[in-house]
Design an enzyme around this catalytic site. Structure first.
Site, short mmCIF file in Angstrom:
data_model
loop_
_atom_site.label_atom_id
_atom_site.label_comp_id
_atom_site.label_asym_id
_atom_site.label_seq_id
_atom_site.Cartn_x
_atom_site.Cartn_y
_atom_site.Cartn_z
N LYS A 109 0.92 -1.10 -0.02
CA LYS A 109 0.04 0.04 -0.06
C LYS A 109 0.79 1.30 -0.12
CE LYS A 109 -3.96 -1.97 0.48
NZ LYS A 109 -5.02 -2.01 -0.83
N GLU A 131 -10.26 5.90 2.63
CA GLU A 131 -11.10 4.96 3.02
C GLU A 131 -10.30 3.87 3.33
OE1 GLU A 131 -10.31 5.30 -0.15
OE2 GLU A 131 -9.47 3.49 -0.63
N SER A 400 1.63 -9.84 -1.43
CA SER A 400 1.41 -8.18 -1.20
C SER A 400 1.64 -7.90 0.28
CB SER A 400 -0.02 -7.93 -1.58
OG SER A 400 -0.96 -8.98 -0.89
C1 LIG Z 1 -1.83 -7.42 2.03
C2 LIG Z 1 -2.93 -6.94 1.20
N1 LIG Z 1 -3.01 -7.40 -0.15
C3 LIG Z 1 -4.09 -7.10 -0.97
C4 LIG Z 1 -5.01 -6.18 -0.79
C5 LIG Z 1 -5.93 -5.92 -1.64
O1 LIG Z 1 -6.10 -4.66 -2.35
P1 LIG Z 1 -5.53 -4.69 -4.10
O2 LIG Z 1 -6.28 -5.52 -4.57
O3 LIG Z 1 -5.75 -3.25 -4.03
O4 LIG Z 1 -4.04 -4.82 -3.89
C6 LIG Z 1 -5.02 -5.56 0.43
C7 LIG Z 1 -5.89 -4.41 0.98
O5 LIG Z 1 -6.31 -4.10 1.94
C8 LIG Z 1 -3.81 -5.83 1.36
O6 LIG Z 1 -3.81 -5.10 2.59
#
Ligand SMILES: Cc1ncc(COP(=O)(O)O)c(C=O)c1O
Lengths: 419, 221
Positions: A109, A131, A400
């Site tokens: 993020k 948000e 992620s």
């Molecule tokens: C660790 C992590 N991965 C994925 C996501 C999903 O978001 P996005 O699809 O925008 O990557 C989030 C959202 O809070 C997250 O915290």
């Protein structure tokens, strides 16, 4: 006529250095038939100013220098590409993990919020609003707010505040104010509504820091470009490690920012399969008001949500359904319009991992590699465990985020007390 | 004119009063079929106008929706999340069904864009009185009057967002508007079951507006 004008205004000069701007077509507010700006007239001017400021700044050497310094020294980039040996052995193929879990804050993020907050600051804004669902984007926003000296207020659904007390506390510790959202379903989608309503009255001093590749133009484009550093790094790293491109890249999809971030590095590499893993939750059906999943690319239909035409979960009359996933970050009834487009044209392959598969990914990765993944990222791992054939010989999974934030959820799910 | 709102789960242009009303209505079973059924049963001497969000229209099908409007006595549509860049397909459907698609102008709409929006609008032009969302406000901002003066169009100009008293309604008329749009305060009275209060408010609004119009007309002679 006017639409044409706006498009040409938006047309940015491509600099020689393209790593910040891997674009399919920057001259459009749309991706195929998806995207656009379905917002009240009051927001059109703020969106236009944002789009103009961003396209100017992203090729500005000073801005790029500042962002790049923050990304290395504050956030900790580049993140490693790690060959997961035990997981590879178990799946009889080479599986690499792109370690966004090691980024400051514990998730991808921060790439996005650093860029947007710098844009906001250069535009003379003094306040950020954001948000948040799980609280990850809220925490990242609170971090940049503190770091860059901007007042930060985070809209969060009352239901989510209850589910994610720890992150509420983290945000407050970082000096942000968390505003409880009591409208609608009191979750992420309502927090976005509330942030958009705030922005319609506060845009003169305030930047709306959207957390994913959803929303009206320029957010899907801007957030993807700010996250594209994941893909740029990963492509270089895999070429260095393997001397060739991967057969597949898999990422979980909530709104789609970590997925678009890593995919954007490989979009032109037709032989590399791009797999978007959505939340299968507890099943593929939908109740009157709540779907059992968050799988918009797989199971959603065309519609307009939060200012964009995309794939959404809705009832037969067009009311938006609540989504469901054990992973709060995937619990969203919409998806980024560019992903909807890339799936429609066949460049991205949609896949599903349900709660069970994600928990399996969560546990296996912990035991096999000594890495506790975020429940969101665990969906991509779970998909790999379930369907290794889909990955080919060499694969990258975008990790992620890290899973520390999810321990209470998993403990509760296992019938424990939680913490 | 009476504005008949079709409730949506995610009304991003609306403040708390209309949000809450939409939630109650959806909870009570309101949907697009019921909406048109109700609309067709209303026997009013004034025009009926639809107000609602684009996804509800899209979901029914643009042509079907515009056709249903025409068939149930609705003469125009106000769609707050549809700026002019996105109106093309719905405008075509509305033209075919011979209903108006009413565009909105905001306080921050630049001058060249105002004429672009006005050219694309039919029926009347909706002037958004202030930034932010719907909901009653005590004061009428100077910027609202400035907006009324700035907008030059042959279409009638109606001002909404934040107007809740007969005095405010009269003020926008004196500033050159042709109509005042009053939403949240009416919805609030309806939610309290105070229909007498609603009737009284509308009568007083109408009287205040007629007086303002008369004074203005007299001023012109
Ligand atoms: C660790 C992590 N991965 C994925 C996501 C999903 O978001 P996005 O699809 O925008 O990557 C989030 C959202 O809070 C997250 O915290």
């Amino acid at each position: 006529m006017r639409a044409e004008q706006i498009r040409s205004d938006d047309h940015i000069e491509m600099g020689a250095d393209e790593d910040l701007m891997k674009i399919t077509d920057a001259s459009m507010t749309r991706f195929g038939r998806f995207g656009g700006q379905f917002v009240p007239e009051t927001l059109m001017q703020p969106l236009k100013e944002l789009a103009e400021a961003y396209s100017r700044l992203k090729v500005d050497p000073q801005f790029r220098g500042e962002l790049s310094a923050l990304l290395s020294n504050y956030a900790g980039r580049p993140t490693p590409l790690y060959l997961a040996k035990s997981l590879s052995r178990e799946l009889s193929r080479k599986v690499y993990l792109k370690r966004e879990d090691l980024l400051h804050g514990g998730a991808h993020k921060l790439n996005n919020v650093l860029g947007q907050a710098l844009v906001a600051k250069t535009m003379g804004k003094t306040r950020l609003i954001a948000e948040t669902g799980a609280g990850q984007h809220g925490v990242a926003s609170a971090m940049v707010g503190a770091n860059l000296g901007l007042d930060t207020e985070v809209y969060m659904g009352e239901v989510d505040i209850e589910r994610q007390k720890m992150n509420v506390y983290r945000m407050e510790l970082l000096g942000a104010r968390v505003i409880p959202v009591r409208s609608g379903s009191r979750t992420l989608k309502d927090a976005i509504n509330e942030a958009m309503r705030d922005w319609a009255g506060s845009y003169e001093t305030t930047h709306y820091l959207m957390g994913t590749v959803a929303g009206p133009h320029p957010y899907p484009l801007m957030v993807r470009e700010l996250q594209s550093i994941i893909g740029t790094e990963a492509r270089e790293q895999i070429l260095k490690a393997e001397g060739r491109l991967p057969d597949s890249v898999a990422a979980c999809v909530g709104g789609g920012s970590n997925a678009m971030g890593i995919f954007s590095g490989f979009l032109q590499d037709e032989a590399t399969k791009l797999i978007a893993v959505e939340a299968g939750g507890r099943g593929t059906s939908s109740g009157l008001k709540i779907a059992d999943h968050g799988a918009c690319l797989n199971l959603g239909e065309d519609g307009v949500l939060h200012g964009a035409m995309t794939k959404i979960l809705q009832d037969p009359y067009g009311q938006i359904l609540e989504s469901y996933s054990l992973a709060a970050g995937l619990d969203y009834p919409g998806v980024g319009p560019e992903l909807a487009h890339l799936v429609e044209v066949g460049r991205v392959t949609p896949a599903i991992a349900d709660d069970g598969a994600a928990l399996e990914g969560f546990r296996r990765l912990s035991v096999l590699e000594g890495i506790i993944p975020a429940l969101e990222s665990a969906h991509a791992v779970g998909f790999a465990l379930k369907d290794p054939e889909a990955l080919g010989e060499i694969a990258i999974i975008n990790l992620s985020g890290r899973g520390d934030k999810d321990l209470a959820t998993v403990m509760e799910h296992e019938g424990g007390e939680g913490i | 004119m009476v504005e008949l709102g079709l409730p949506h789960s995610d009304p991003i242009a609306d403040g708390p009063v209309i949000q809450a009303a939409a939630m109650r209505a959806i909870e009570a079973g309101m949907n697009t079929d019921v909406y048109f059924d109700v609309a067709s049963k209303i026997r009013a001497q004034v025009p009926l106008v639809f107000m609602g969000y684009y996804n509800m229209i899209l979901r029914r099908g643009l042509e079907k929706f515009a056709g249903d409007c025409a068939d149930s006595g609705i003469t125009g549509l106000i769609v707050p999340d549809l700026p002019p860049e996105e109106t093309g397909p719905l405008r075509a459907a509305c033209e075919k069904a011979e209903v108006d698609l009413i565009s909105l102008v905001a306080p921050n709409t630049p001058p060249e864009r105002i004429s672009y929006i006005a050219e694309g609008s039919s029926g009347f032009l909706y002037l958004v009185a202030r930034a932010g969302v719907t909901g009653a406000r005590a004061d009428l901002q100077e910027s609202t009057k400035a907006l009324i003066e700035r907008v030059k169009t042959p279409l009638p100009k109606a001002v909404g967002f934040g107007i809740s008293t007969p005095e405010q309604a009269a003020e926008v008329i004196r500033a050159g508007a042709d109509g005042a749009i009053v939403g949240s305060v009416c919805v609030d009275l309806i939610s309290k079951g105070d229909l007498a209060g609603l009737e009284d408010l509308i009568r007083r609004m109408k009287a205040a507006i007629l007086e303002a119009v008369a004074v203005e007309a007299a001023g012109r002679i």
